[in-house]
Design a protein around this motif. Structure first.
Motif, PDB file in Angstrom:
ATOM      1  N   UNK A 111      15.955  30.023 -46.194  1.00  0.00           N
ATOM      2  CA  UNK A 111      17.070  30.561 -46.979  1.00  0.00           C
ATOM      3  C   UNK A 111      16.840  32.025 -47.339  1.00  0.00           C
ATOM      4  N   UNK A 112      15.594  32.370 -47.683  1.00  0.00           N
ATOM      5  CA  UNK A 112      15.292  33.761 -48.018  1.00  0.00           C
ATOM      6  C   UNK A 112      15.510  34.673 -46.810  1.00  0.00           C
ATOM      7  N   UNK A 148      22.934  41.046 -33.967  1.00  0.00           N
ATOM      8  CA  UNK A 148      22.347  39.873 -34.623  1.00  0.00           C
ATOM      9  C   UNK A 148      20.940  39.620 -34.102  1.00  0.00           C
ATOM     10  N   UNK A 149      20.765  39.736 -32.790  1.00  0.00           N
ATOM     11  CA  UNK A 149      19.433  39.580 -32.230  1.00  0.00           C
ATOM     12  C   UNK A 149      18.472  40.634 -32.756  1.00  0.00           C
ATOM     13  N   UNK A 191      11.855  28.146 -36.169  1.00  0.00           N
ATOM     14  CA  UNK A 191      12.914  28.215 -37.180  1.00  0.00           C
ATOM     15  C   UNK A 191      13.767  29.469 -36.985  1.00  0.00           C
ATOM     16  N   UNK A 192      13.114  30.604 -36.734  1.00  0.00           N
ATOM     17  CA  UNK A 192      13.860  31.847 -36.485  1.00  0.00           C
ATOM     18  C   UNK A 192      14.724  31.704 -35.235  1.00  0.00           C
ATOM     19  N   UNK A 193      14.149  31.113 -34.185  1.00  0.00           N
ATOM     20  CA  UNK A 193      14.906  30.938 -32.954  1.00  0.00           C
ATOM     21  C   UNK A 193      16.106  30.033 -33.129  1.00  0.00           C
ATOM     22  N   UNK A 194      15.930  28.931 -33.864  1.00  0.00           N
ATOM     23  CA  UNK A 194      17.027  27.991 -34.065  1.00  0.00           C
ATOM     24  C   UNK A 194      18.130  28.621 -34.909  1.00  0.00           C
ATOM     25  N   UNK A 195      17.749  29.277 -36.008  1.00  0.00           N
ATOM     26  CA  UNK A 195      18.760  29.914 -36.858  1.00  0.00           C
ATOM     27  C   UNK A 195      19.500  31.018 -36.094  1.00  0.00           C
ATOM     28  N   UNK A 196      18.750  31.817 -35.340  1.00  0.00           N
ATOM     29  CA  UNK A 196      19.391  32.866 -34.549  1.00  0.00           C
ATOM     30  C   UNK A 196      20.320  32.297 -33.496  1.00  0.00           C
ATOM     31  N   UNK A 205      18.561  37.618 -46.156  1.00  0.00           N
ATOM     32  CA  UNK A 205      18.296  39.018 -45.785  1.00  0.00           C
ATOM     33  C   UNK A 205      18.998  39.390 -44.488  1.00  0.00           C
ATOM     34  N   UNK A 206      18.914  38.503 -43.503  1.00  0.00           N
ATOM     35  CA  UNK A 206      19.541  38.796 -42.211  1.00  0.00           C
ATOM     36  C   UNK A 206      21.052  38.880 -42.352  1.00  0.00           C
ATOM     37  N   UNK A 207      21.651  37.932 -43.046  1.00  0.00           N
ATOM     38  CA  UNK A 207      23.107  37.931 -43.201  1.00  0.00           C
ATOM     39  C   UNK A 207      23.589  39.176 -43.927  1.00  0.00           C
TER      40      UNK A 207
END
Length: 266
Positions: free
Chosen positions: A73-74, A199-200, A240-245, A78-80
């Protein structure tokens, strides 16, 4: 003509489920092959490489104590925030650069200059000027997203077919109408591709951004695990980063298909 158009759309609609089913099957097959190769490398190839089962067990632990959810979530926040701010600023600036020669002459040198500087190189300057809170983390992610999107938007406006613009002028359309009815729709595919690239870049910048005195986040957790040679935790963070991305990219891809359904696709 109307009947032929309707028949064409009907044929495309019938093909879409078959294409989606085939693509899903190939995607699942690719995942299975990847897991098999990973298992082989971990058991007989690379020393110290954790197996998928070990990584899954570590993921279960991190999920059970809430660490993975808090970190995800953190990082997602930040990314969003950085991605949305970068995109919202990039699109109007890209349109200005593409539509007005004066704006292009004034802004393009700065855009091209900063585009050659990796966002990660800005981190030391961001720390000095903005401190060690959330602002510098979001800023470097914003910068990565902005530079990708602004170039794509600018290129989309520049590449609009001049025949369409001239035809609209012959029919008496004003500059405002041409911009809204011709330029914006024709540029939309470029904008959405730029958003996907941005986004990437945002996710790619995340790990380095979370080096700035972070106390939570996937990048922070991976860096912390590195100190203890905790490879399963590092793999959990990577996955996790790969799945969310990937999920966010699929959402953008759905938006692209909806907003550019007039385009012919293979």
């Amino acid at each position: 003509m109307t009947q032929l158009t309707a028949l064409g759309k009907s044929a495309v609609a019938r093909r879409e489920p078959r294409r989606s089913s085939r693509a899903l099957t190939l995607n699942l097959l690719a995942v299975v092959i990847g897991l098999v190769v990973w298992t082989l490398l971990a058991t007989v190839g690379v020393q110290g490489l954790p197996t998928p089962l070990e990584v899954a067990a570590k993921a279960g632990e991190l999920i059970a104590d809430g660490t993975l959810l808090d970190d995800a979530l953190a990082s997602l926040r930040r990314v969003l925030l950085g991605f949305l701010l970068g995109t919202l600023l990039a699109i109007p600036i890209g349109f200005l650069m593409g539509w007005y020669a004066t704006a292009r002459g004034l802004l393009e040198p700065y855009v091209q200059f900063f585009r050659t500087i990796p966002p990660l190189a800005i981190i030391p300057l961001a720390i000095v000027l903005m401190g060690i809170g959330e602002v510098p983390k979001v800023f470097v992610i914003f910068l990565a997203s902005f530079l990708s999107s602004v170039v794509a938007t600018f290129q989309g406006v520049v590449d609009v077919d001049k025949t369409l613009i001239n035809a609209a002028r012959v029919l008496g359309a004003s500059d405002q109408t041409i911009f809204l009815k011709v330029v914006v729709p024709a540029s939309t595919p470029f904008i959405l591709v730029g958003m996907r690239v941005g986004l990437g870049s945002a996710w790619g910048t995340l790990v380095a951004a979370e080096l700035i005195a972070a106390q939570e986040g996937l990048g922070y957790r991976m860096q912390n695990a590195q100190l203890y040679y905790d490879l399963p935790t590092i793999f959990v963070g990577l996955i996790a980063i790969g799945v969310l991305g990937l999920l966010m990219d699929r959402l953008l891809l759905l938006a692209e298909r909806h907003l550019t359904d007039w385009q012919e696709r293979r």
